[in-house]
Design a protein around this motif. Structure first.
Motif, PDB file in Angstrom:
ATOM      1  N   GLU A 199       0.840  -1.196   0.000  1.00 17.00           N
ATOM      2  CA  GLU A 199       0.000   0.000   0.000  1.00 17.00           C
ATOM      3  C   GLU A 199       0.874   1.244   0.000  1.00 17.00           C
ATOM      4  OE1 GLU A 199      -3.764   1.642   2.653  1.00 17.00           O
ATOM      5  OE2 GLU A 199      -1.967   0.908   3.693  1.00 17.00           O
ATOM      6  N   SER A 200       0.458   2.236  -0.784  1.00 18.16           N
ATOM      7  CA  SER A 200       1.126   3.541  -0.771  1.00 18.16           C
ATOM      8  C   SER A 200       0.067   4.626  -0.833  1.00 18.16           C
ATOM      9  CB  SER A 200       2.097   3.683  -1.959  1.00 18.16           C
ATOM     10  OG  SER A 200       1.407   3.561  -3.184  1.00 18.16           O
ATOM     11  N   LYS A 201       0.324   5.738  -0.120  1.00 13.69           N
ATOM     12  CA  LYS A 201      -0.649   6.817  -0.021  1.00 13.69           C
ATOM     13  C   LYS A 201      -0.045   8.100  -0.550  1.00 13.69           C
ATOM     14  CE  LYS A 201      -2.877   4.853   4.101  1.00 13.69           C
ATOM     15  NZ  LYS A 201      -3.319   5.100   5.494  1.00 13.69           N
ATOM     16  N   ALA A 202      -0.901   8.874  -1.218  1.00 13.53           N
ATOM     17  CA  ALA A 202      -0.522  10.193  -1.706  1.00 13.53           C
ATOM     18  C   ALA A 202      -1.729  11.106  -1.550  1.00 13.53           C
ATOM     19  CB  ALA A 202      -0.072  10.122  -3.166  1.00 13.53           C
ATOM     20  N   ALA A 203      -1.547  12.375  -1.853  1.00 16.05           N
ATOM     21  CA  ALA A 203      -2.639  13.342  -1.720  1.00 16.05           C
ATOM     22  C   ALA A 203      -3.769  12.985  -2.694  1.00 16.05           C
ATOM     23  CB  ALA A 203      -2.123  14.756  -1.991  1.00 16.05           C
ATOM     24  N   GLY A 258       4.965  -2.517 -15.296  1.00 17.96           N
ATOM     25  CA  GLY A 258       5.931  -3.571 -15.608  1.00 17.96           C
ATOM     26  C   GLY A 258       5.304  -4.936 -15.424  1.00 17.96           C
ATOM     27  N   ASN A 259       5.904  -5.748 -14.578  1.00 21.23           N
ATOM     28  CA  ASN A 259       5.360  -7.065 -14.279  1.00 21.23           C
ATOM     29  C   ASN A 259       4.347  -7.040 -13.137  1.00 21.23           C
ATOM     30  OD1 ASN A 259       6.935  -8.339 -16.261  1.00 21.23           O
ATOM     31  ND2 ASN A 259       8.681  -8.545 -14.849  1.00 21.23           N
ATOM     32  N   ASP A 260       4.081  -5.860 -12.592  1.00 23.85           N
ATOM     33  CA  ASP A 260       3.138  -5.723 -11.490  1.00 23.85           C
ATOM     34  C   ASP A 260       1.872  -5.013 -11.964  1.00 23.85           C
ATOM     35  OD1 ASP A 260       5.131  -6.870  -9.926  1.00 23.85           O
ATOM     36  OD2 ASP A 260       5.939  -4.916  -9.325  1.00 23.85           O
ATOM     37  N   LEU A 261       0.899  -4.931 -11.054  1.00 22.36           N
ATOM     38  CA  LEU A 261      -0.379  -4.287 -11.351  1.00 22.36           C
ATOM     39  C   LEU A 261      -0.773  -3.420 -10.170  1.00 22.36           C
ATOM     40  CD1 LEU A 261      -2.685  -4.277 -13.531  1.00 22.36           C
ATOM     41  CD2 LEU A 261      -3.831  -5.973 -12.090  1.00 22.36           C
ATOM     42  N   ASP A 262      -1.130  -2.177 -10.438  1.00 24.47           N
ATOM     43  CA  ASP A 262      -1.566  -1.247  -9.398  1.00 24.47           C
ATOM     44  C   ASP A 262      -3.072  -1.071  -9.458  1.00 24.47           C
ATOM     45  OD1 ASP A 262       0.997  -0.912  -8.600  1.00 24.47           O
ATOM     46  OD2 ASP A 262       1.240   1.126  -9.399  1.00 24.47           O
ATOM     47  N   MET A 263      -3.714  -1.123  -8.299  1.00 25.19           N
ATOM     48  CA  MET A 263      -5.104  -0.707  -8.184  1.00 25.19           C
ATOM     49  C   MET A 263      -5.092   0.705  -7.608  1.00 25.19           C
ATOM     50  SD  MET A 263      -8.452  -2.484  -6.391  1.00 25.19           S
ATOM     51  CE  MET A 263      -7.967  -2.197  -4.693  1.00 25.19           C
ATOM     52  N   VAL A 264      -5.416   1.674  -8.461  1.00 29.66           N
ATOM     53  CA  VAL A 264      -5.335   3.090  -8.095  1.00 29.66           C
ATOM     54  C   VAL A 264      -6.737   3.558  -7.717  1.00 29.66           C
ATOM     55  CG1 VAL A 264      -4.695   5.397  -8.860  1.00 29.66           C
ATOM     56  CG2 VAL A 264      -3.411   3.392  -9.683  1.00 29.66           C
ATOM     57  N   ILE A 265      -6.866   4.137  -6.512  1.00 32.97           N
ATOM     58  CA  ILE A 265      -8.141   4.633  -6.000  1.00 32.97           C
ATOM     59  C   ILE A 265      -8.007   6.142  -5.830  1.00 32.97           C
ATOM     60  CG2 ILE A 265      -9.845   4.500  -4.154  1.00 32.97           C
ATOM     61  CD1 ILE A 265      -8.827   1.697  -3.521  1.00 32.97           C
ATOM     62  N   ASP A 266      -8.796   6.896  -6.598  1.00 32.06           N
ATOM     63  CA  ASP A 266      -8.813   8.351  -6.478  1.00 32.06           C
ATOM     64  C   ASP A 266      -9.883   8.763  -5.468  1.00 32.06           C
ATOM     65  OD1 ASP A 266      -6.806   8.655  -8.357  1.00 32.06           O
ATOM     66  OD2 ASP A 266      -8.216   8.762 -10.035  1.00 32.06           O
TER      67      ASP A 266
END
Length: 224
Positions: A112-116, A154-162
């Motif tokens: 998990e990573s968090k940003a504004a 790349g070889n990974d997948l991100d689930m991005v939640i706005d």
């Protein structure tokens, strides 16, 4: 003298008859001149046959066809890798909301990573087909979430939640018979508050409505 004279006359007559006979035979031997034939109409010149190309006129210039790039086989690129389905969203009975995604073909690590205004959950080693990477818009729900999308890294997948507002989200990973499930829960965007006491006018109308429904009061029933 007389015999020679008669002989000359006989010869002259014979020659004259022969000449007349020859002239008569020559006249009958020559065919009568034919009338000149009517001139034939000249045939119209035929246009050469032209093979028209399909999908266009013969006179239009043909554009050279563009070489299409071969499409990459999505199934082959995902062979042997965990595959994520299209992300889902639902409102919870508590007033909160949940974002989830299911992964088939094996378990993956989640970071998990968090940003504004954004949360990102990386599914390491997972992939998704193109049709599952379209954005899921949720802005018309009472939730901090406005959009969810799967993005390849790349070889990974991100689930991005706005997010429309910063919210404290909690996530967990579940093991099911259909595969692994990642759930991200959000609290209610607006805390539920009990409505205040009704205003005096509304209370009066409510009391009058209750009294008027009482069949034992003749006086109040007359107000209907």
């Amino acid at each position: 003298m007389r015999p020679s004279r008669h002989l000359s006359l006989s010869l002259s007559l014979a020659l004259g008859l022969a000449s007349s006979l020859a002239l008569a035979q020559g006249a009958t031997a020559q065919p009568a001149p034919k009338a000149p034939a009517a001139p034939e109409k000249a045939a119209a010149p035929q246009k050469p046959a032209v093979n028209k190309p399909r999908g266009g006129s013969a006179g239009a210039p043909q554009r050279p066809g563009r070489a299409r790039k071969p499409k990459k086989d999505a199934q082959a690129s995902l062979a042997g890798r965990p595959v994520a389905t299209f992300p889902g969203f639902r409102m919870l009975p508590t007033g909160g909301s949940r974002v989830f995604v299911q992964i088939h073909g094996g378990k993956v690590d989640v970071a998990e990573s968090k940003a504004a205004g954004r949360l990102v959950y990386r599914l390491k080693g997972a992939g998704a087909i193109q049709t599952n990477r379209f954005p899921l818009v949720t802005s018309f729900f009472a939730t901090p979430v406005t959009q969810v999308q799967l993005v390849g890294q790349g070889n990974d997948l991100d689930m991005v939640i706005d997010l429309r507002t910063q919210a404290d989200a909690t996530y967990r990973v579940l093991e099911t018979d259909q595969g692994m499930v990642l759930q991200v829960d959000f609290p209610p965007s607006v805390p539920e508050q009990r409505s205040a006491a009704p205003a005096e006018g509304a209370r009066t109308r409510s009391e009058r409505r209750t009294i008027s429904q009482d069949p034992g009061s003749d006086e109040e029933s007359s107000d209907l």
